[in-house]
Write a protein that holds these residues in place. Structure first.
Motif, PDB file in Angstrom:
ATOM      1  N   THR A   1      -4.456  -6.431   8.085  1.00  0.00           N
ATOM      2  CA  THR A   1      -3.200  -7.107   7.789  1.00  0.00           C
ATOM      3  C   THR A   1      -2.174  -6.222   7.110  1.00  0.00           C
ATOM      4  OG1 THR A   1      -4.382  -9.201   7.556  1.00  0.00           O
ATOM      5  CG2 THR A   1      -2.179  -9.087   6.590  1.00  0.00           C
ATOM      6  N   TYR A   2      -2.633  -5.412   6.166  1.00  0.00           N
ATOM      7  CA  TYR A   2      -1.709  -4.648   5.327  1.00  0.00           C
ATOM      8  C   TYR A   2      -1.810  -3.156   5.651  1.00  0.00           C
ATOM      9  CZ  TYR A   2      -2.125  -9.059   2.871  1.00  0.00           C
ATOM     10  OH  TYR A   2      -2.154 -10.395   2.563  1.00  0.00           O
ATOM     11  N   TRP A   3      -0.647  -2.492   5.655  1.00  0.00           N
ATOM     12  CA  TRP A   3      -0.594  -1.092   6.058  1.00  0.00           C
ATOM     13  C   TRP A   3       0.260  -0.263   5.120  1.00  0.00           C
ATOM     14  CZ3 TRP A   3      -3.373   1.042   9.987  1.00  0.00           C
ATOM     15  CH2 TRP A   3      -4.047   0.163  10.839  1.00  0.00           C
ATOM     16  N   GLY A   4      -0.167   0.989   4.923  1.00  0.00           N
ATOM     17  CA  GLY A   4       0.622   1.937   4.190  1.00  0.00           C
ATOM     18  C   GLY A   4       1.684   2.557   5.084  1.00  0.00           C
ATOM     19  N   GLN A   5       2.481   3.450   4.479  1.00  0.00           N
ATOM     20  CA  GLN A   5       3.630   4.010   5.182  1.00  0.00           C
ATOM     21  C   GLN A   5       3.272   5.184   6.098  1.00  0.00           C
ATOM     22  OE1 GLN A   5       2.766   4.734   2.093  1.00  0.00           O
ATOM     23  NE2 GLN A   5       3.564   6.730   1.431  1.00  0.00           N
ATOM     24  N   GLY A   6       2.075   5.695   5.975  1.00  0.00           N
ATOM     25  CA  GLY A   6       1.664   6.831   6.796  1.00  0.00           C
ATOM     26  C   GLY A   6       1.973   8.149   6.116  1.00  0.00           C
ATOM     27  N   THR A   7       1.105   9.131   6.345  1.00  0.00           N
ATOM     28  CA  THR A   7       1.321  10.463   5.801  1.00  0.00           C
ATOM     29  C   THR A   7       0.813  11.488   6.808  1.00  0.00           C
ATOM     30  OG1 THR A   7       0.971  11.867   3.862  1.00  0.00           O
ATOM     31  CG2 THR A   7      -0.896  10.556   4.584  1.00  0.00           C
ATOM     32  N   GLN A   8       1.552  12.561   6.952  1.00  0.00           N
ATOM     33  CA  GLN A   8       1.219  13.573   7.951  1.00  0.00           C
ATOM     34  C   GLN A   8       0.147  14.523   7.417  1.00  0.00           C
ATOM     35  OE1 GLN A   8       2.526  14.044  11.228  1.00  0.00           O
ATOM     36  NE2 GLN A   8       0.889  15.578  11.385  1.00  0.00           N
ATOM     37  N   VAL A   9      -0.845  14.770   8.252  1.00  0.00           N
ATOM     38  CA  VAL A   9      -1.847  15.805   7.997  1.00  0.00           C
ATOM     39  C   VAL A   9      -1.773  16.777   9.163  1.00  0.00           C
ATOM     40  CG1 VAL A   9      -4.309  16.315   7.866  1.00  0.00           C
ATOM     41  CG2 VAL A   9      -3.371  14.349   6.626  1.00  0.00           C
ATOM     42  N   THR A  10      -1.525  18.046   8.850  1.00  0.00           N
ATOM     43  CA  THR A  10      -1.412  19.071   9.881  1.00  0.00           C
ATOM     44  C   THR A  10      -2.413  20.174   9.586  1.00  0.00           C
ATOM     45  OG1 THR A  10       0.931  18.603  10.175  1.00  0.00           O
ATOM     46  CG2 THR A  10       0.111  20.692  11.041  1.00  0.00           C
ATOM     47  N   VAL A  11      -3.260  20.471  10.562  1.00  0.00           N
ATOM     48  CA  VAL A  11      -4.266  21.509  10.428  1.00  0.00           C
ATOM     49  C   VAL A  11      -3.977  22.584  11.468  1.00  0.00           C
ATOM     50  CG1 VAL A  11      -6.731  22.044  10.362  1.00  0.00           C
ATOM     51  CG2 VAL A  11      -5.930  19.763   9.706  1.00  0.00           C
ATOM     52  N   SER A  12      -3.708  23.773  11.000  1.00  0.00           N
ATOM     53  CA  SER A  12      -3.370  24.860  11.907  1.00  0.00           C
ATOM     54  C   SER A  12      -4.584  25.748  12.148  1.00  0.00           C
ATOM     55  CB  SER A  12      -2.216  25.677  11.328  1.00  0.00           C
ATOM     56  OG  SER A  12      -2.561  26.169  10.051  1.00  0.00           O
ATOM     57  N   SER A  13      -4.633  26.317  13.329  1.00  0.00           N
ATOM     58  CA  SER A  13      -5.786  27.156  13.688  1.00  0.00           C
ATOM     59  C   SER A  13      -5.562  28.599  13.270  1.00  0.00           C
ATOM     60  CB  SER A  13      -6.026  27.074  15.192  1.00  0.00           C
ATOM     61  OG  SER A  13      -4.874  27.465  15.885  1.00  0.00           O
TER      62      SER A  13
ATOM     63  N   LEU B   1       0.852  -1.182   0.000  1.00  0.00           N
ATOM     64  CA  LEU B   1       0.000   0.000   0.000  1.00  0.00           C
ATOM     65  C   LEU B   1       0.886   1.230   0.000  1.00  0.00           C
ATOM     66  CD1 LEU B   1      -2.598  -1.093   2.735  1.00  0.00           C
ATOM     67  CD2 LEU B   1      -2.922  -1.089   0.260  1.00  0.00           C
ATOM     68  N   VAL B   2       0.700   2.078  -0.991  1.00  0.00           N
ATOM     69  CA  VAL B   2       1.495   3.295  -1.114  1.00  0.00           C
ATOM     70  C   VAL B   2       0.575   4.495  -1.020  1.00  0.00           C
ATOM     71  CG1 VAL B   2       3.056   4.631  -2.552  1.00  0.00           C
ATOM     72  CG2 VAL B   2       3.215   2.133  -2.547  1.00  0.00           C
ATOM     73  N   GLN B   3       0.831   5.334  -0.040  1.00  0.00           N
ATOM     74  CA  GLN B   3      -0.013   6.493   0.217  1.00  0.00           C
ATOM     75  C   GLN B   3       0.530   7.737  -0.465  1.00  0.00           C
ATOM     76  OE1 GLN B   3      -0.581   5.047   4.808  1.00  0.00           O
ATOM     77  NE2 GLN B   3      -1.076   7.171   4.344  1.00  0.00           N
ATOM     78  N   SER B   4      -0.382   8.658  -0.775  1.00  0.00           N
ATOM     79  CA  SER B   4      -0.004   9.958  -1.307  1.00  0.00           C
ATOM     80  C   SER B   4      -1.009  10.977  -0.797  1.00  0.00           C
ATOM     81  CB  SER B   4       0.050   9.939  -2.834  1.00  0.00           C
ATOM     82  OG  SER B   4      -1.211   9.585  -3.373  1.00  0.00           O
ATOM     83  N   GLY B   5      -0.649  12.238  -0.921  1.00  0.00           N
ATOM     84  CA  GLY B   5      -1.525  13.301  -0.454  1.00  0.00           C
ATOM     85  C   GLY B   5      -1.138  13.743   0.947  1.00  0.00           C
ATOM     86  N   GLY B   6      -2.039  14.452   1.586  1.00  0.00           N
ATOM     87  CA  GLY B   6      -1.751  14.980   2.909  1.00  0.00           C
ATOM     88  C   GLY B   6      -1.030  16.311   2.831  1.00  0.00           C
ATOM     89  N   GLY B   7      -0.481  16.749   3.963  1.00  0.00           N
ATOM     90  CA  GLY B   7       0.221  18.017   4.007  1.00  0.00           C
ATOM     91  C   GLY B   7      -0.331  18.921   5.087  1.00  0.00           C
ATOM     92  N   SER B   8      -0.143  20.226   4.884  1.00  0.00           N
ATOM     93  CA  SER B   8      -0.560  21.211   5.881  1.00  0.00           C
ATOM     94  C   SER B   8      -1.630  22.117   5.309  1.00  0.00           C
ATOM     95  CB  SER B   8       0.637  22.050   6.318  1.00  0.00           C
ATOM     96  OG  SER B   8       1.614  21.249   6.925  1.00  0.00           O
ATOM     97  N   VAL B   9      -2.597  22.467   6.150  1.00  0.00           N
ATOM     98  CA  VAL B   9      -3.699  23.311   5.722  1.00  0.00           C
ATOM     99  C   VAL B   9      -4.213  24.072   6.930  1.00  0.00           C
ATOM    100  CG1 VAL B   9      -5.475  21.558   6.125  1.00  0.00           C
ATOM    101  CG2 VAL B   9      -5.832  23.303   4.355  1.00  0.00           C
ATOM    102  N   GLN B  10      -4.857  25.189   6.691  1.00  0.00           N
ATOM    103  CA  GLN B  10      -5.469  25.927   7.786  1.00  0.00           C
ATOM    104  C   GLN B  10      -6.838  25.343   8.111  1.00  0.00           C
ATOM    105  OE1 GLN B  10      -5.384  30.102   6.581  1.00  0.00           O
ATOM    106  NE2 GLN B  10      -3.592  30.394   7.868  1.00  0.00           N
ATOM    107  N   ALA B  11      -7.280  25.593   9.313  1.00  0.00           N
ATOM    108  CA  ALA B  11      -8.589  25.115   9.742  1.00  0.00           C
ATOM    109  C   ALA B  11      -9.660  25.573   8.757  1.00  0.00           C
ATOM    110  CB  ALA B  11      -8.902  25.626  11.140  1.00  0.00           C
ATOM    111  N   GLY B  12     -10.544  24.643   8.443  1.00  0.00           N
ATOM    112  CA  GLY B  12     -11.584  24.922   7.468  1.00  0.00           C
ATOM    113  C   GLY B  12     -11.218  24.514   6.055  1.00  0.00           C
TER     114      GLY B  12
END
Length: 125
Positions: A113-125, A4-15
């Motif tokens: 059973t199967y897992w992706g590598q994980g991706t960070q999602v950061t939401v700032s206020s 499983l290969v993940q993509s996307g995520g990142g940083s965004v402001q609230a809303g």
């Protein structure tokens, strides 16, 4: 062995909005049910949303109405559309898959059973 290969995520402001994707390779039966989990430091991994090839879905109460999970069964690809993001959505998000039917009933990470590598999602206020 499924991959499983993940993509996307990142940083965004609230809303704001973000989209996660998870592409699976390997025997299709291994991806009958797929799900998103998330984890923050010091806390247990929690289920966010799950979907199976029979159409069943499950959402955590905290994301209902804001997150939408979808699955491209032909390509074993999972998506998570996230809108109206909140700072408390900040976490590492993991994609998971398992061939078991009914796995969403308990929706526990230890059942997958199967897992992706994980991706960070950061939401700032």
């Amino acid at each position: 062995q499924a991959l499983l290969v993940q993509s996307g995520g990142g940083s965004v402001q609230a809303g704001g909005s973000l989209r996660l994707a998870c592409a699976g390779s390997g025997a299709s039966g291994r991806f009958f049910c797929m799900a998103w989990f998330r984890q923050t430091p010091g806390k247990l991994r929690e289920g966010v949303a799950g979907v199976c090839s029979d159409g069943s879905t499950k959402y955590a109460d905290s994301v209902k109405g804001r997150f939408t999970i979808s699955k491209d069964n032909a390509n074993n690809t999972l998506f998570l559309e996230m809108i109206a993001l909140k700072p408390e959505d900040t976490a590492v998000y993991y994609c998971a898959a398992d061939p078991s039917r009914g796995i969403l009933y308990h929706f526990r990470p230890e059942d997958f059973t199967y897992w992706g590598q994980g991706t960070q999602v950061t939401v700032s206020s």
